[in-house]
Design a protein around this motif. Structure first.
Motif, PDB file in Angstrom:
ATOM      1  N   PRO A  59       0.838  -1.204   0.000  1.00  0.00           N
ATOM      2  CA  PRO A  59       0.000   0.000   0.000  1.00  0.00           C
ATOM      3  C   PRO A  59       0.866   1.244   0.000  1.00  0.00           C
ATOM      4  O   PRO A  59       2.073   1.184   0.268  1.00  0.00           O
ATOM      5  CB  PRO A  59      -0.801  -0.135   1.298  1.00  0.00           C
ATOM      6  CG  PRO A  59       0.021  -1.024   2.168  1.00  0.00           C
ATOM      7  CD  PRO A  59       0.731  -1.971   1.241  1.00  0.00           C
ATOM      8  N   ALA A  60       0.251   2.377  -0.292  1.00  0.00           N
ATOM      9  CA  ALA A  60       1.006   3.622  -0.452  1.00  0.00           C
ATOM     10  C   ALA A  60       1.788   3.997   0.800  1.00  0.00           C
ATOM     11  O   ALA A  60       2.934   4.435   0.717  1.00  0.00           O
ATOM     12  CB  ALA A  60       0.052   4.752  -0.831  1.00  0.00           C
ATOM     13  N   SER A  61       1.183   3.827   1.975  1.00  0.00           N
ATOM     14  CA  SER A  61       1.887   4.198   3.202  1.00  0.00           C
ATOM     15  C   SER A  61       3.121   3.323   3.414  1.00  0.00           C
ATOM     16  O   SER A  61       4.158   3.804   3.892  1.00  0.00           O
ATOM     17  CB  SER A  61       0.951   4.067   4.406  1.00  0.00           C
ATOM     18  OG  SER A  61       0.416   2.756   4.499  1.00  0.00           O
ATOM     19  N   THR A  62       3.032   2.038   3.041  1.00  0.00           N
ATOM     20  CA  THR A  62       4.194   1.155   3.166  1.00  0.00           C
ATOM     21  C   THR A  62       5.271   1.545   2.165  1.00  0.00           C
ATOM     22  O   THR A  62       6.470   1.467   2.464  1.00  0.00           O
ATOM     23  CB  THR A  62       3.777  -0.308   2.944  1.00  0.00           C
ATOM     24  OG1 THR A  62       2.793  -0.667   3.917  1.00  0.00           O
ATOM     25  CG2 THR A  62       4.966  -1.256   3.067  1.00  0.00           C
ATOM     26  N   ARG A  63       4.872   1.957   0.963  1.00  0.00           N
ATOM     27  CA  ARG A  63       5.847   2.408  -0.032  1.00  0.00           C
ATOM     28  C   ARG A  63       6.665   3.575   0.512  1.00  0.00           C
ATOM     29  O   ARG A  63       7.884   3.639   0.337  1.00  0.00           O
ATOM     30  CB  ARG A  63       5.125   2.822  -1.313  1.00  0.00           C
ATOM     31  CG  ARG A  63       4.476   1.665  -2.057  1.00  0.00           C
ATOM     32  CD  ARG A  63       3.595   2.169  -3.188  1.00  0.00           C
ATOM     33  NE  ARG A  63       2.999   1.065  -3.933  1.00  0.00           N
ATOM     34  CZ  ARG A  63       2.117   1.213  -4.920  1.00  0.00           C
ATOM     35  NH1 ARG A  63       1.738   2.436  -5.277  1.00  0.00           N
ATOM     36  NH2 ARG A  63       1.619   0.158  -5.532  1.00  0.00           N
ATOM     37  N   ARG A  64       5.989   4.495   1.160  1.00  0.00           N
ATOM     38  CA  ARG A  64       6.698   5.639   1.744  1.00  0.00           C
ATOM     39  C   ARG A  64       7.668   5.178   2.821  1.00  0.00           C
ATOM     40  O   ARG A  64       8.802   5.676   2.916  1.00  0.00           O
ATOM     41  CB  ARG A  64       5.685   6.611   2.348  1.00  0.00           C
ATOM     42  CG  ARG A  64       4.802   7.322   1.342  1.00  0.00           C
ATOM     43  CD  ARG A  64       3.805   8.227   2.019  1.00  0.00           C
ATOM     44  NE  ARG A  64       4.470   9.230   2.839  1.00  0.00           N
ATOM     45  CZ  ARG A  64       3.813  10.121   3.585  1.00  0.00           C
ATOM     46  NH1 ARG A  64       2.497  10.097   3.647  1.00  0.00           N
ATOM     47  NH2 ARG A  64       4.474  11.011   4.269  1.00  0.00           N
ATOM     48  N   PRO A  86      -5.987   6.065   4.432  1.00  0.00           N
ATOM     49  CA  PRO A  86      -4.890   6.916   4.901  1.00  0.00           C
ATOM     50  C   PRO A  86      -4.425   7.871   3.812  1.00  0.00           C
ATOM     51  O   PRO A  86      -4.416   7.531   2.625  1.00  0.00           O
ATOM     52  CB  PRO A  86      -3.794   5.911   5.254  1.00  0.00           C
ATOM     53  CG  PRO A  86      -4.077   4.729   4.385  1.00  0.00           C
ATOM     54  CD  PRO A  86      -5.576   4.662   4.271  1.00  0.00           C
ATOM     55  N   ARG A  87      -4.029   9.049   4.232  1.00  0.00           N
ATOM     56  CA  ARG A  87      -3.512  10.035   3.287  1.00  0.00           C
ATOM     57  C   ARG A  87      -2.025   9.806   3.116  1.00  0.00           C
ATOM     58  O   ARG A  87      -1.225  10.128   3.985  1.00  0.00           O
ATOM     59  CB  ARG A  87      -3.784  11.448   3.776  1.00  0.00           C
ATOM     60  CG  ARG A  87      -3.536  12.522   2.713  1.00  0.00           C
ATOM     61  CD  ARG A  87      -3.868  13.904   3.248  1.00  0.00           C
ATOM     62  NE  ARG A  87      -3.904  14.885   2.189  1.00  0.00           N
ATOM     63  CZ  ARG A  87      -2.830  15.464   1.650  1.00  0.00           C
ATOM     64  NH1 ARG A  87      -1.631  15.125   2.086  1.00  0.00           N
ATOM     65  NH2 ARG A  87      -2.951  16.355   0.687  1.00  0.00           N
ATOM     66  N   GLU A 112      -4.451   9.514  -6.427  1.00  0.00           N
ATOM     67  CA  GLU A 112      -5.198  10.269  -5.432  1.00  0.00           C
ATOM     68  C   GLU A 112      -4.378  10.364  -4.150  1.00  0.00           C
ATOM     69  O   GLU A 112      -3.522   9.523  -3.875  1.00  0.00           O
ATOM     70  CB  GLU A 112      -6.541   9.604  -5.144  1.00  0.00           C
ATOM     71  CG  GLU A 112      -7.455   9.542  -6.366  1.00  0.00           C
ATOM     72  CD  GLU A 112      -8.758   8.832  -6.059  1.00  0.00           C
ATOM     73  OE1 GLU A 112      -8.881   8.283  -4.942  1.00  0.00           O
ATOM     74  OE2 GLU A 112      -9.639   8.806  -6.930  1.00  0.00           O
ATOM     75  N   ALA A 113      -4.679  11.381  -3.341  1.00  0.00           N
ATOM     76  CA  ALA A 113      -3.908  11.591  -2.115  1.00  0.00           C
ATOM     77  C   ALA A 113      -4.143  10.481  -1.100  1.00  0.00           C
ATOM     78  O   ALA A 113      -3.245  10.117  -0.349  1.00  0.00           O
ATOM     79  CB  ALA A 113      -4.257  12.945  -1.510  1.00  0.00           C
ATOM     80  N   HIS A 114      -5.371   9.930  -1.076  1.00  0.00           N
ATOM     81  CA  HIS A 114      -5.706   8.885  -0.114  1.00  0.00           C
ATOM     82  C   HIS A 114      -5.615   7.509  -0.758  1.00  0.00           C
ATOM     83  O   HIS A 114      -6.111   7.286  -1.858  1.00  0.00           O
ATOM     84  CB  HIS A 114      -7.120   9.089   0.437  1.00  0.00           C
ATOM     85  CG  HIS A 114      -7.256  10.265   1.346  1.00  0.00           C
ATOM     86  ND1 HIS A 114      -7.355  11.558   0.869  1.00  0.00           N
ATOM     87  CD2 HIS A 114      -7.302  10.365   2.705  1.00  0.00           C
ATOM     88  CE1 HIS A 114      -7.466  12.397   1.889  1.00  0.00           C
ATOM     89  NE2 HIS A 114      -7.439  11.701   3.011  1.00  0.00           N
ATOM     90  N   ASP A 115      -4.991   6.602  -0.034  1.00  0.00           N
ATOM     91  CA  ASP A 115      -4.942   5.212  -0.459  1.00  0.00           C
ATOM     92  C   ASP A 115      -6.210   4.513   0.023  1.00  0.00           C
ATOM     93  O   ASP A 115      -6.912   5.005   0.907  1.00  0.00           O
ATOM     94  CB  ASP A 115      -3.703   4.534   0.130  1.00  0.00           C
ATOM     95  CG  ASP A 115      -3.309   3.275  -0.625  1.00  0.00           C
ATOM     96  OD1 ASP A 115      -3.868   3.044  -1.720  1.00  0.00           O
ATOM     97  OD2 ASP A 115      -2.455   2.533  -0.126  1.00  0.00           O
TER      98      ASP A 115
END
Length: 455
Positions: free
Chosen positions: A96-101, A303-304, A314-317
């Motif tokens: 997910p996007a938060s994990t990528r970050r 989550p954003r 989009e900003a939110h995943d």
């Protein structure tokens, strides 16, 4: 898949006339013949000596290439910078996007320390932007970076140590030490250090899979992260029921946006829901009877993470519940106070076309900056100057802490509290230890009554 063998035969050097490289080294792995030619007998002898040394050391040989494991690793070796990008590519599609970050942050921290020397290295903040936002953000690999970023990344391509250098435990220690520091040189939070170390360990494991390292060196390194106080919720941050009620009223009274968000904050206080869980809450996931307790079925988080990290742009995943299988649902009973709030909210505002309860004026997802501003104003209105200057209810997330502490103080079993809050019992005991210890006097009284034979 590499096929290894210990069945190796090495023959004498053969000299051939009428050729540019007359000296030929010949050997075989199993039934597979191999040969290399050299211009001078010295070069040929050196190569043959390498092969003989490997056989005497008991090294396995690759059947396909004919090289011993040590030499094969050198031929396959790539820079740590390149390996880190390969690791990001491997993890990207399934994260997910938060994990990528988080992955990019860890790789940026380690890679900045994995260099041959620091001569010519750019300012640390410029380095971080280049690595974090470009080198380890796969969504941007097809885009043209700014000239300043190109210069930094080119420098790392030249200066990055080979991945094989991580077989040296001191090199690993250098990376681990880098994980403990923030950009300003201060010590990072314990949770951040643990998370980055886990990612680094996984990246080294991937290097073993890619046959760049023979083993993961991290478990053998005698290293300990800086000791820090265990992560507990500070009771000074958690509003009491009366204070929470005043804060929610201050949210309602300050503006139309505040009235729309009162139930949003109410879900965090009465149901211990995370903000990202409330953002995606839909009407069909709410049981809102006219009387008595209702229920929320939390099934996704929004989550954003920032548009640069999501597949949708989009900003939110959009993902499942935190630390739960993708289709998991967490059912949380809600008191009549929240039932009434949500019923009023639906009557006053309706829902978005997709059934979401909370949305911006344009119908989009609630933004953390927006509800953060409303919460900041509510604190100004509801709290005394001394309370406002303190950490009390500093973040909206403190409402979730207030819910959990209220349940614990009410005598609800920790296992049930953990289930409703959506985390493990171990996390509950660790994070809310101070609230659990508040019940010592009551527990002691119960034990004394039993020992004294009282009912």
């Amino acid at each position: 898949m590499t096929e290894w063998t210990y069945d190796v035969k090495i023959w004498a050097i053969r000299k051939r006339d009428s050729t540019r490289k007359p000296y030929q080294v010949r050997w075989g792995t199993g039934t597979r013949p191999h040969s290399e030619s050299f211009k001078t007998s010295g070069l040929a002898e050196s190569r043959r000596a390498q092969l003989i040394t490997a056989t005497r050391a008991g090294e396995p040989f690759d059947v396909e290439s004919g090289l011993p494991k040590s030499l094969l690793a050198k031929e396959r070796d790539i820079s740590w910078y390149e390996h880190a990008r390969n690791y990001i590519a491997m993890k990207w599609d399934h994260s997910p996007a938060s994990t990528r970050r988080t992955l990019a942050e860890a790789m940026a921290t380690v890679t900045a320390a994995m260099v041959k020397d620091t001569k010519g290295m750019a300012d640390p903040r410029v380095v971080r932007t280049a690595l974090y936002s470009w080198a380890f953000n796969k969504n941007r690999w097809t885009k043209e970076p700014p000239d300043e970023v190109v210069k930094v990344l080119t420098w790392f391509e030249l200066k990055s140590v080979p991945t094989s250098a991580l077989a040296d435990r001191m090199q690993v220690r250098t990376a681990l030490d880098a994980l403990t520091k923030k950009l300003d040189g201060t010590t990072a939070a314990a949770s951040v250090i643990r998370r980055k170390r886990a990612i680094f360990h996984n990246a080294l494991g991937y290097a073993v899979d890619a046959e760049l390292l023979t083993e993961n060196p991290l478990p053998r390194v005698q290293w300990k992260a800086p000791e820090q106080v265990e992560e507990e919720v500070d009771p000074a941050c958690v509003p009491e029921p009366a204070q929470a009620a005043k804060l929610l009223a201050a949210v309602r009274d300050q503006s139309p946006r505040g009235r729309h968000l009162m139930s949003f904050f109410g879900c965090m206080y009465y149901a211990a829901a995370r903000p990202a869980e409330v953002i995606g809450l839909r009407l069909h996931d709410c049981d809102l009877p006219r009387r008595g307790w209702g229920k929320l079925r939390l099934r996704e988080t929004r989550p954003r993470s920032g548009s640069a990290w999501t597949d949708s742009g989009e900003a939110h995943d959009k993902r499942g519940l935190k630390h739960r299988p993708r289709k998991a649902v967490r059912e949380v009973p809600i008191p009549p106070e929240l039932v009434a709030l949500l019923r009023w909210h639906v009557t006053a505002y309706g829902t978005a076309p997709d059934g979401r309860l909370f949305r911006t004026q344009r119908g989009g997802l609630i933004q953390d900056t927006g509800y953060g501003e409303v919460w900041a104003e509510a604190r100004t209105r509801a709290l005394t100057p001394a309370q406002h200057a303190s950490a009390l209810a500093k973040r909206p997330y403190d409402l979730r802490h207030a819910a959990v502490s209220t349940w614990l103080s009410s005598g609800v079993e920790p296992q049930l509290v953990a289930k409703r809050a959506g985390h493990s019992v171990a996390v509950l005991f660790r994070v809310y230890a101070k609230f659990l210890s508040d019940g010592d006097e009551a527990a002691n009284a119960k034990i004394s009554a039993l020992l004294e034979g009282r009912s």
